[in-house]
Design a protein around this motif. Structure first.
Motif, PDB file in Angstrom:
ATOM      1  N   ILE A 174       0.710  -1.162   0.098  1.00 21.45           N
ATOM      2  CA  ILE A 174      -0.116  -0.041   0.018  1.00 21.45           C
ATOM      3  C   ILE A 174       0.966   1.274  -0.200  1.00 21.45           C
ATOM      4  CG2 ILE A 174      -1.575   1.490   1.468  1.00 21.45           C
ATOM      5  CD1 ILE A 174      -3.015  -1.327   2.342  1.00 21.45           C
ATOM      6  N   ALA A 175       0.455   2.282  -0.821  1.00 24.83           N
ATOM      7  CA  ALA A 175       1.069   3.819  -0.491  1.00 24.83           C
ATOM      8  C   ALA A 175       0.072   4.493   0.019  1.00 24.83           C
ATOM      9  CB  ALA A 175       1.484   4.279  -1.960  1.00 24.83           C
ATOM     10  N   LEU A 176       0.359   5.051   1.189  1.00 21.97           N
ATOM     11  CA  LEU A 176      -0.458   5.917   1.916  1.00 21.97           C
ATOM     12  C   LEU A 176      -0.283   7.529   1.687  1.00 21.97           C
ATOM     13  CD1 LEU A 176      -2.877   5.508   4.114  1.00 21.97           C
ATOM     14  CD2 LEU A 176      -0.928   6.177   5.931  1.00 21.97           C
ATOM     15  N   THR A 177      -1.113   8.031   1.198  1.00 22.29           N
ATOM     16  CA  THR A 177      -0.777   9.573   0.612  1.00 22.29           C
ATOM     17  C   THR A 177      -1.780  10.579   1.390  1.00 22.29           C
ATOM     18  OG1 THR A 177      -3.151   9.163  -0.558  1.00 22.29           O
ATOM     19  CG2 THR A 177      -0.881   8.638  -1.802  1.00 22.29           C
ATOM     20  N   LYS A 178      -1.150  11.836   1.294  1.00 20.86           N
ATOM     21  CA  LYS A 178      -1.704  12.937   1.942  1.00 20.86           C
ATOM     22  C   LYS A 178      -1.792  13.056   3.427  1.00 20.86           C
ATOM     23  CE  LYS A 178      -4.699  15.749  -0.815  1.00 20.86           C
ATOM     24  NZ  LYS A 178      -5.928  15.889  -1.490  1.00 20.86           N
ATOM     25  N   LEU A 179      -0.766  12.242   4.031  1.00 17.24           N
ATOM     26  CA  LEU A 179      -0.753  12.105   5.399  1.00 17.24           C
ATOM     27  C   LEU A 179      -0.557  13.422   6.074  1.00 17.24           C
ATOM     28  CD1 LEU A 179      -0.420   9.959   7.760  1.00 17.24           C
ATOM     29  CD2 LEU A 179       2.027  10.068   7.702  1.00 17.24           C
ATOM     30  N   ASP A 180      -0.059  14.288   5.401  1.00 15.63           N
ATOM     31  CA  ASP A 180       0.225  15.780   5.927  1.00 15.63           C
ATOM     32  C   ASP A 180      -1.152  16.424   6.234  1.00 15.63           C
ATOM     33  OD1 ASP A 180       0.110  15.254   3.058  1.00 15.63           O
ATOM     34  OD2 ASP A 180       0.224  17.556   2.838  1.00 15.63           O
ATOM     35  N   VAL A 181      -2.168  16.240   5.329  1.00 15.56           N
ATOM     36  CA  VAL A 181      -3.341  16.915   5.470  1.00 15.56           C
ATOM     37  C   VAL A 181      -3.927  16.419   7.213  1.00 15.56           C
ATOM     38  CG1 VAL A 181      -5.884  16.873   5.051  1.00 15.56           C
ATOM     39  CG2 VAL A 181      -4.054  16.899   3.552  1.00 15.56           C
ATOM     40  N   LEU A 182      -3.368  15.302   7.762  1.00 16.27           N
ATOM     41  CA  LEU A 182      -3.846  15.098   9.033  1.00 16.27           C
ATOM     42  C   LEU A 182      -3.237  15.519  10.200  1.00 16.27           C
ATOM     43  CD1 LEU A 182      -4.924  11.012   8.935  1.00 16.27           C
ATOM     44  CD2 LEU A 182      -6.098  13.008   8.594  1.00 16.27           C
ATOM     45  N   SER A 183      -2.135  16.367  10.010  1.00 18.40           N
ATOM     46  CA  SER A 183      -1.653  17.204  10.952  1.00 18.40           C
ATOM     47  C   SER A 183      -2.246  18.172  11.616  1.00 18.40           C
ATOM     48  CB  SER A 183      -0.326  17.990  10.087  1.00 18.40           C
ATOM     49  OG  SER A 183       0.629  17.132   9.384  1.00 18.40           O
ATOM     50  N   HIS A 184      -3.353  18.379  10.934  1.00 19.49           N
ATOM     51  CA  HIS A 184      -4.141  19.766  11.374  1.00 19.49           C
ATOM     52  C   HIS A 184      -5.440  19.252  12.484  1.00 19.49           C
ATOM     53  CE1 HIS A 184      -2.526  22.742   8.433  1.00 19.49           C
ATOM     54  NE2 HIS A 184      -2.278  21.525   7.669  1.00 19.49           N
ATOM     55  N   PHE A 185      -5.062  17.957  12.864  1.00 19.67           N
ATOM     56  CA  PHE A 185      -6.266  17.377  13.625  1.00 19.67           C
ATOM     57  C   PHE A 185      -5.692  16.823  14.959  1.00 19.67           C
ATOM     58  CE2 PHE A 185      -7.632  17.271   9.292  1.00 19.67           C
ATOM     59  CZ  PHE A 185      -8.963  18.055   9.481  1.00 19.67           C
ATOM     60  N   ASP A 186      -6.187  17.047  15.970  1.00 18.75           N
ATOM     61  CA  ASP A 186      -5.628  16.558  17.359  1.00 18.75           C
ATOM     62  C   ASP A 186      -5.894  15.124  17.548  1.00 18.75           C
ATOM     63  OD1 ASP A 186      -5.191  19.087  17.845  1.00 18.75           O
ATOM     64  OD2 ASP A 186      -7.054  19.776  19.061  1.00 18.75           O
ATOM     65  N   THR A 187      -7.101  14.635  17.116  1.00 21.21           N
ATOM     66  CA  THR A 187      -7.182  13.219  17.443  1.00 21.21           C
ATOM     67  C   THR A 187      -7.565  12.738  16.066  1.00 21.21           C
ATOM     68  OG1 THR A 187      -8.139  13.533  19.694  1.00 21.21           O
ATOM     69  CG2 THR A 187      -8.748  11.503  18.653  1.00 21.21           C
ATOM     70  N   LEU A 188      -7.145  11.643  15.718  1.00 19.88           N
ATOM     71  CA  LEU A 188      -7.380  10.975  14.396  1.00 19.88           C
ATOM     72  C   LEU A 188      -8.271   9.650  14.594  1.00 19.88           C
ATOM     73  CD1 LEU A 188      -3.656  11.344  12.957  1.00 19.88           C
ATOM     74  CD2 LEU A 188      -5.696  12.892  12.770  1.00 19.88           C
ATOM     75  N   ARG A 189      -9.203   9.341  14.002  1.00 20.18           N
ATOM     76  CA  ARG A 189     -10.057   8.121  14.103  1.00 20.18           C
ATOM     77  C   ARG A 189      -9.943   7.540  12.819  1.00 20.18           C
ATOM     78  NH1 ARG A 189     -15.791   9.364  16.795  1.00 20.18           N
ATOM     79  NH2 ARG A 189     -14.666   7.928  18.426  1.00 20.18           N
ATOM     80  N   VAL A 190     -10.128   6.034  12.904  1.00 15.26           N
ATOM     81  CA  VAL A 190      -9.872   5.115  11.887  1.00 15.26           C
ATOM     82  C   VAL A 190     -11.079   4.127  12.163  1.00 15.26           C
ATOM     83  CG1 VAL A 190      -8.844   3.342  10.765  1.00 15.26           C
ATOM     84  CG2 VAL A 190      -7.458   5.265  11.651  1.00 15.26           C
ATOM     85  N   GLY A 191     -12.015   3.992  11.195  1.00 11.36           N
ATOM     86  CA  GLY A 191     -13.316   2.925  11.228  1.00 11.36           C
ATOM     87  C   GLY A 191     -12.647   1.728  11.103  1.00 11.36           C
ATOM     88  N   VAL A 192     -12.987   0.716  12.007  1.00  7.63           N
ATOM     89  CA  VAL A 192     -12.393  -0.560  12.039  1.00  7.63           C
ATOM     90  C   VAL A 192     -13.633  -1.597  11.884  1.00  7.63           C
ATOM     91  CG1 VAL A 192     -10.294   0.147  13.413  1.00  7.63           C
ATOM     92  CG2 VAL A 192     -12.204  -0.667  14.609  1.00  7.63           C
ATOM     93  N   ALA A 193     -14.530  -1.186  12.359  1.00  6.36           N
ATOM     94  CA  ALA A 193     -15.790  -2.139  11.968  1.00  6.36           C
ATOM     95  C   ALA A 193     -16.950  -1.475  11.844  1.00  6.36           C
ATOM     96  CB  ALA A 193     -15.823  -3.023  13.187  1.00  6.36           C
TER      97      ALA A 193
END
Ligand code: IMP
Length: 424
Positions: free
Chosen positions: A326-345
């Motif tokens: 996998i190539a994960l892109t635009k990680l820099d955009v998430l720098s602007h958020f304090d808490t990051l969420r990932v949907g796992v189910a």
């Protein structure tokens, strides 16, 4: 990387153009295998920004033979225009090769795309109105006209008349439009044929010979897994197969010749057009993602809907594409958020889904189950080595990798070629 397929893992706009561009540096042949000018790939080279809708991004490298293969639908006016724009900016498009078996997008396809969407009203798909769906409909109903027909005026006119008889009936009787006259269309298209003549070849043979000779071949998918007509969120999909199998049918080479399948995932998700989107953020956070990530369509300028990364959908993409990395892109955009969420189910009334549900209804009604990760709060867009990323950013990447079950080998932190970090 002898034969590598690059596919989008979400609903498109994951940054495939940039990743393909990075791979193209070492490629000999870069192949577009499906879709048409509904795609928009943005590539930034130095201070220059290139937007390509049909021509594979590999055209920017002088050693690459760019190929538009049989699985594509081609609007010849758009193709010639794109070639002229590249030439005006000093990029030689003469190496471009176009499959004789690719289907043509005709003026009535564009017209039908627009009126069919209007007819659907609130159920509209939100297509790019480029005539993509109607061109593929004709391909499969065997009313299609192929690139090779441009070189036989008698056959071209015959096929056009047959197709138009059917289309005019639809346009006039169903959609209340004026009928179209075949002759001006024939003249326009046969003239395109003369200009495209030297580019047209048997691209299946060309690609097969390149692989046989040990050359590096990149198969560049447009759109993405969840827009696939078979495996996506039907009917809110495109009309082709952007999943990895489409690279074989869309090029005319066998699956045994593919060495790697690279999935491109954005660090969050976006979608243009209608359809379900479980992790969508219809709030201020989503709004900030749109603004910070510049999430407006390259082709249509439409605002993209945004949301947190969806690991359920990512695992699905790993499965249906057989992703090897996998190539994960635009990680820099998430720098602007304090808490990051990932949907796992996904939670529905009946049960919890950790695999993509078989029934689409669930996607509309479910509640995503999130895992929260800490943000890193500093700009990472000028970081040039993966090890120099803040530990929270590295943790995010590792979490995505754990969820996906395949390695994340590349992380992109900005639009430029330099902002691409390889992981050891
Ligand atoms: P069509 O491909 O124009 O028929 O559009 C069908 C659906 O696919 C619509 O929801 C479009 O917004 C979406 N779509 C088509 N091409 C792209 C793309 O390159 N990126 C993102 N969405 C796309």
């Amino acid at each position: 990387m002898p034969a590598t397929v690059v596919v989008g893992t979400q609903w498109g706009d994951e940054g495939k153009g940039k990743i393909t561009d990075t791979l193209s540096e070492r490629a000999d042949v870069v192949v577009r295998f499906q879709g048409g000018n509904n795609a928009g790939h943005t590539i930034v080279v130095g201070d220059e920004r290139f937007v390509l809708t049909l021509i594979p991004s590999g055209v920017l490298y002088p050693q690459v033979t760019p190929v538009i293969a049989n699985g594509c639908v081609v609007d010849p006016a758009v193709l010639l225009d794109e070639m002229a724009t590249l030439a005006a900016r000093g990029i030689d498009p003469s190496r471009l090769r176009l499959s004789a078996n690719a289907h043509l997008i005709m003026p009535y396809h564009r017209k039908l795309d627009a009126v069919m969407e209007r007819y659907l009203g609130r159920q509209m798909i939100g297509t790019t109105k480029r005539g993509i769906g109607p061109a593929y409909m004709d391909k499969f109903s065997r009313f299609g006209i192929r690139v090779q027909d441009l070189f036989d005026p008698k056959i071209f006119r015959q096929k056009l008349e047959t197709a138009l008889k059917d289309k005019n009936r639809q346009l006039v009787k169903v959609y209340n439009q004026l009928a179209m006259d075949p002759e001006p269309i024939a003249e326009e298209y046969l003239a395109y044929g003369e200009r495209l003549h030297d580019h047209v070849t048997d691209t299946s043979l060309l690609v097969w010979e390149a692989i046989r000779d040990g050359k590096n071949v990149v198969f560049e998918g447009a759109q993405a897994t969840l827009l696939d007509v078979d495996h996506g969120t039907y009917p809110f999909v495109t009309s082709s197969n952007p999943t990895a199998g489409g690279a074989c049918t869309g090029t005319g080479i066998g699956p045994g010749l593919i060495d790697e399948v690279l999935g491109v995932a954005k660090a969050y998700i976006s979608r243009v057009g209608s359809g379900p989107f479980p992790t969508e953020l219809d709030n201020e956070i989503g709004e900030r993602m749109v603004e910070i990530g510049g999430e407006y369509g390259t082709v249509t300028g439409r605002r993209r809907r945004c949301g947190w990364l969806d690991a359920v959908a990512l695992r699905y993409a790993v499965r249906v594409n057989g992703l090897t990395r996998i190539a994960l892109t635009k990680l820099d955009v998430l720098s602007h958020f304090d808490t990051l969420r990932v949907g796992v189910a996904y939670d529905s009334l009946e049960k919890r889904y950790s695999e993509f549900p078989r029934q689409q209804r669930i996607l509309y009604n479910c509640q995503p189950v999130y895992e929260d990760l800490p943000g890193w709060g500093i700009d990472i867009s000028s970081v040039s080595r993966y090890e120099d990323l803040p530990k929270e950013a590295q943790r995010y990447v590792e979490f995505v990798e754990e969820q996906a079950g395949v390695p994340v080998t590349t992380v992109s932190v900005g639009p430029s070629r330099a902002a691409t970090l390889e992981r050891g």
